[in-house]
Scaffold this motif. Structure first.
Motif: not given
Length: 326
Positions: A167-170, A176-186, A233-238
């Motif tokens: 839920n945090y990642i999504l 914030e318009g983060l990509t999945y890898p960016q949000a996961l790292q955060e 893990d396949s969810i995109t910003l788009e």
């Protein structure tokens, strides 16, 4: 009542801090490499300080078997790490305690997901209680809510956000318009995600919690392998942007439809005004009942103190029942 704590990581230590002011007496504590036992009660601040300084809660020559054989407890609190496939070694520890006529309270999902019906039968035979509120949704009282607060209702469906990491990642991707890898790292940097986040992001953790709810409260008998699971893990910003343009967002939703014997976890597009659209690491569970209609539970789903809150609720229930002679 006397308590033994098995597992002294973040949850076990958080519980020890909480129990210091509750009237319960902690007589034994074990971590993965040591243990300590005092039938008259441990000095919890001293045990916590020793753990912080040395990494051990007690003596390296003492372990869980010694705590069990001592019998110096009325309630075993099992808060060791989860093994979802086998439930071990916690499953064997819980079996032993129940067979000894000791109450058990656990936050460990593995044993409850793998062997609830067996453990409940063993508890009943020996006249003791098995509490597991902390295995699902942290501080959210979903187990007691369904078992007691909505007693007499038939649950037609259950939908929920059961993993705070996802839920945090999504949420961060949307806000914030983060990509999945960016949000996961955060999420990793903030301690919300493990170094290996597979269980969370693949939807496995949420699925385990669904198995627990289905088997213990909704009259089902399923295994993790019966759950249809798709992670985030396949969810995109788009995809999130497209949903946002239509007044919706994407969340990882766990679903139980008891009458169809259907259990699944998958990303779902839901309207922004839906009660399950909660932000950050919050959990939310909506149940639709025949009498009460829709009811939604929302709260903190993880962390030492939310988990300790759920454990303490079970401990107090057992103590109150004992005091009433139940």
């Amino acid at each position: 009542m006397r308590i033994a704590i098995i597992g002294f990581g973040a949850v076990g230590q958080g519980l020890a801090r909480v129990l210091a002011d509750t009237g319960f007496t902690v007589t034994a504590v074990a971590d993965s490499r040591s243990a300590c036992i005092n039938k008259d009660g441990l000095d919890l601040p001293e045990v916590l300080a020793r753990k912080e300084e040395s990494g051990l809660c007690g003596s390296a020559g003492i372990g869980i078997a010694d705590i069990l054989s001592s019998g110096a407890f009325d309630i075993l609190v099992e808060v060791s790490p989860t093994n979802a496939e086998t439930g071990e070694p916690a499953l064997s520890t819980i079996r032993s305690a129940l067979a000894m006529g000791k109450h058990v309270v656990t936050s460990n999902k593995g044993p409850i997901a793998c062997a609830y019906h067996e453990l409940k039968a063993l508890a009943d035979i020996n006249g003791v209680m098995l509490g597991y509120e902390a295995t699902v949704a942290g501080a959210v009282p979903i187990v007691s809510g369904l078992r007691h607060g909505l007693a007499g209702n038939t649950v037609r469906s259950l939908h929920g956000i059961l993993n705070g990491t996802c839920n945090y990642i999504l949420t961060r991707m949307r806000d914030e318009g983060l990509t999945y890898p960016q949000a996961l790292q955060e999420a990793r940097d903030l301690g919300y995600a493990e170094a290996d986040p597979t269980y969370d992001v693949k939807g496995i953790d949420a699925a385990i919690k669904l198995v627990i709810l289905a088997n213990t409260l909704l009259g089902m008998d399923i295994r993790l392998s019966d759950v249809d699971i798709t992670g985030i893990d396949s969810i995109t910003l788009e995809a999130l942007s497209l949903a946002e343009s239509e007044g919706a967002t994407i969340r990882l939703i766990g679903e139980i439809l008891p009458e169809r014997n259907q259990v699944r976890v998958s990303p779902r597009v839901i309207p922004l005004d839906h009660p399950l659209v909660v932000d950050g690491t919050l959990n939310a569970i909506s149940v639709c009942c025949d009498l009460a209609g829709p009811v939604t539970f929302i709260g903190k789903g993880a962390g030492p103190y939310p988990t300790a809150s759920a454990i303490l609720a079970d401990l107090n229930f057992i103590r109150d029942s004992y005091d009433r002679g139940a």
